[in-house]
Design a protein around this motif. Structure first.
Motif, short mmCIF file in Angstrom:
data_model
loop_
_atom_site.label_atom_id
_atom_site.label_comp_id
_atom_site.label_asym_id
_atom_site.label_seq_id
_atom_site.Cartn_x
_atom_site.Cartn_y
_atom_site.Cartn_z
N THR A 179 -7.10 2.12 11.26
CA THR A 179 -6.11 3.06 10.90
C THR A 179 -5.65 2.51 9.52
O THR A 179 -4.67 3.36 8.79
N LEU A 180 -5.63 1.31 9.01
CA LEU A 180 -5.12 0.83 7.76
C LEU A 180 -6.01 1.24 6.70
O LEU A 180 -5.56 1.07 5.30
N SER A 194 0.91 2.70 10.69
CA SER A 194 -0.31 2.73 10.24
C SER A 194 -0.25 3.45 8.77
O SER A 194 -0.73 2.95 7.84
N ASN A 195 0.32 4.60 8.78
CA ASN A 195 0.37 5.47 7.72
C ASN A 195 0.99 4.62 6.65
O ASN A 195 0.77 5.00 5.38
N SER A 226 -2.79 8.44 11.54
CA SER A 226 -3.29 7.87 13.01
C SER A 226 -2.55 8.43 14.16
O SER A 226 -1.41 8.92 13.95
N GLN A 229 -13.00 9.29 8.77
CA GLN A 229 -12.63 8.04 9.07
C GLN A 229 -13.29 6.96 9.16
O GLN A 229 -14.61 7.02 9.62
N ARG A 237 -1.00 2.14 5.02
CA ARG A 237 -2.32 2.49 4.45
C ARG A 237 -2.06 2.77 3.00
O ARG A 237 -2.84 2.80 2.13
N PRO A 240 -8.59 3.27 3.94
CA PRO A 240 -8.55 4.58 3.30
C PRO A 240 -9.62 5.27 3.94
O PRO A 240 -10.58 4.80 4.23
N GLU A 267 -4.47 1.55 0.02
CA GLU A 267 -5.10 2.54 -0.76
C GLU A 267 -4.94 2.36 -2.19
O GLU A 267 -5.78 2.16 -3.08
#
Length: 522
Positions: free
Chosen positions: A251-252, A425-426, A203, A281, A429, A254, A433
């Motif tokens: 951004t959250l 966000s990463n 993100s 995305q 995520r 997959p 995922e």
């Protein structure tokens, strides 16, 4: 030889259908006609093609030219037939003639709009066209497209593609049978997927989850929505972060699989085109509340996908939900259940996929401050006005949301914090995922997409949980849809915690998120 056949493609809905361009040169007064149900843009090809042929160093035949676009009952639109028509005239007039030409014409299809100078201009729907050629195993042909469509069409990872800059390049290729001849070349597809760039997988700093201050309950609900694909309704006063949470929700989620990305790109190529960097995305669409039902669902002539389909595998955000027209909101009801949009016209019927995560935001009352704990902002809406405001959303539409959450005004202390508020966000995520992987391994789809029969083995409740659900459903008068949606949310909460069975805390949280559907409350 005064007759030629060139292969090309047209688009009907999401399908790229084969078309034969038959060109006949006959004796008589010079005349140029195009038949085969062409629209105005195709009929105007007569002037574009004539100028392009002459400006590319060829002669336009002074004979009776008849071009037939077969099948004749299939509507033809846009300028994508220009290249095939021009090549048909050049082959029929024997200005392109070699031992290679006839063999190549049976194994290649040609799509492109011509400028008056003979240059090839980009066409709409190049991704869908490339996918149509690749999937047509029976025809076993390759496709020539304008060079300007190279980045988009190459995302299909098909090797049956070539790209040209002008009419002369294609003519030289047919005359020589070589992809590079006399300095004129047809370019091969791009071999590298630009979305594999590491910067495309993270993100951006301008759109990160950690920017959101406070609103712990709303952020928790958004994470659950991203993990299971559940529809979410947020309500609260203006400026509390509803739009910010919605815009950061993708951004959250997959990244899209290759199959999902190709499906979405086929839809996007019919509308605004595909961004090669971000095509893996999840999309985010936020139509204005004045958007009519036709633009939300899709339609027009020719039929184009609407906002629902453009948000396929992503987020459709309806801000100021109560300001949308009733027709626009009610048109969402069936697609939210089926995951597709069926648009029917007199001559054609198109089905567009629309598997979306619906996120909506609304104020609690017309002035926006009903129940707000702000002494400077006092709601003065009358009970009648408040009731009319709430009734803008029908019960069946409201029932299609899985969760509802209220947002309160953010305190000054929370706003003044200098450091980030929570994980990025990463980081989130990764958890999302893992939950999605559990769902895919178990049932091959997100929890929100489970049918009643499919969900039965995975939402087994113990005696206490069953009694809790029964009491809650009776107290709030839940429908069967509300019952099953609550169980799906509870299943997602359990997946976020990597639990095989739904526990009482998971069920209680799902019930609380569903109970808030009786909005807006103080």
């Amino acid at each position: 030889m005064s007759l030629s056949i060139i292969h090309t493609r047209t688009i009907s809905g999401l399908r790229a259908l084969p078309v034969q361009v038959e060109t006949d040169l006959a004796n008589g007064l010079p005349h140029f006609s195009i038949v085969g149900l062409p629209d105005a843009a195709v009929r105007e090809a007569r002037d574009r093609v004539r100028a392009a042929i002459q400006n590319s160093g060829f002669e336009f035949p002074q004979r009776r030219v008849t071009v037939n676009l077969a099948p004749a009952d299939l509507p033809k639109e846009s300028g994508r037939f220009d290249l095939a028509i021009a090549l048909g005239i050049l082959v029929a007039s024997q200005q392109i003639e070699s031992k290679h030409a006839q063999g190549l014409l049976s194994h290649w299809e040609f799509v492109g709009e011509l400028s008056l100078t003979g240059m090839l201009l980009p066409v709409r729907g190049s991704f869908a066209l490339a996918m149509g050629v690749a999937d047509d195993k029976a025809a076993n042909r390759s496709l020539v497209l304008p060079k300007a469509n190279r980045a988009e069409a190459s995302l299909t990872q098909s090797t049956q593609l070539a790209f040209a800059g002008c009419l002369r390049d294609v003519a030289d290729f047919l005359a020589s049978g070589d992809l590079s001849h006399s300095g004129h070349s047809l370019l091969p597809p791009l071999s590298e997927d630009p979305s594999n760039n590491p910067q495309a997988n993270t993100s951006s700093g301008e759109n990160d989850w950690s920017d959101i201050r406070g609103q712990a309950s709303a952020k928790r609900a958004a994470v659950i929505a991203a993990a299971g694909g559940h529809n979410l309704l947020m309500f609260g006063p203006p400026g509390v972060g509803k739009s910010m949470i919605a815009s950061r929700l993708p951004t959250l989620m997959p990244r899209l699989t290759q199959e999902q990305a190709c499906e979405l790109a086929s839809i996007q190529s019919l509308a605004q085109g595909v961004n090669p960097v971000s095509w893996r995305q999840p999309p985010f669409r936020a139509p204005h509340h004045s958007t009519p039902a036709r633009a939300i669902v899709g339609g027009g002539q020719p039929i184009r996908p609407g906002e629902l389909s453009l948000a396929h595998h992503g987020v459709l955000f309806l801000d100021e939900l109560t300001e949308f027209s009733r027709d626009a909101l009610e048109s969402l009801r069936e697609p939210l259940e089926t995951g597709e949009v069926s648009v029917v016209r007199v001559r054609e019927r198109s089905i567009f996929p629309a598997s979306i995560l619906l996120v909506a935001a609304m104020n609690p009352c017309p002035c926006g401050y009903y129940g707000a704990k702000n002494l400077q902002r006092v709601c003065r809406c009358s009970p009648d006005r408040l009731q009319r405001y709430r009734e803008k959303i029908s019960g069946p539409m409201l029932d299609r949301f899985d969760m509802a959450v209220g947002l309160a005004t953010v305190t000054v202390d929370e706003l003044s914090k200098q450091d980030t508020d929570g994980p990025s966000s990463n980081e989130i995520r990764v958890t999302v995922e893992q939950a999605r992987i559990s769902q895919t391994t178990r049932q091959a789809k997100p929890n929100a997409k489970l049918s009643v029969s499919e969900m039965a083995p995975w939402v087994l409740l113990d005696q206490v949980g069953q009694k809790l659900m029964e009491q809650t459903a009776k107290q709030f008068g839940w429908s069967a849809r509300a019952w099953h949606r609550t169980l799906r949310v509870a299943r997602t909460i359990a997946d976020l915690e990597a639990m095989d069975q739904i526990q009482i805390p998971h069920l209680a949280e799902a019930i609380e998120l569903r109970r808030a559907m009786d909005i807006p409350q103080a």
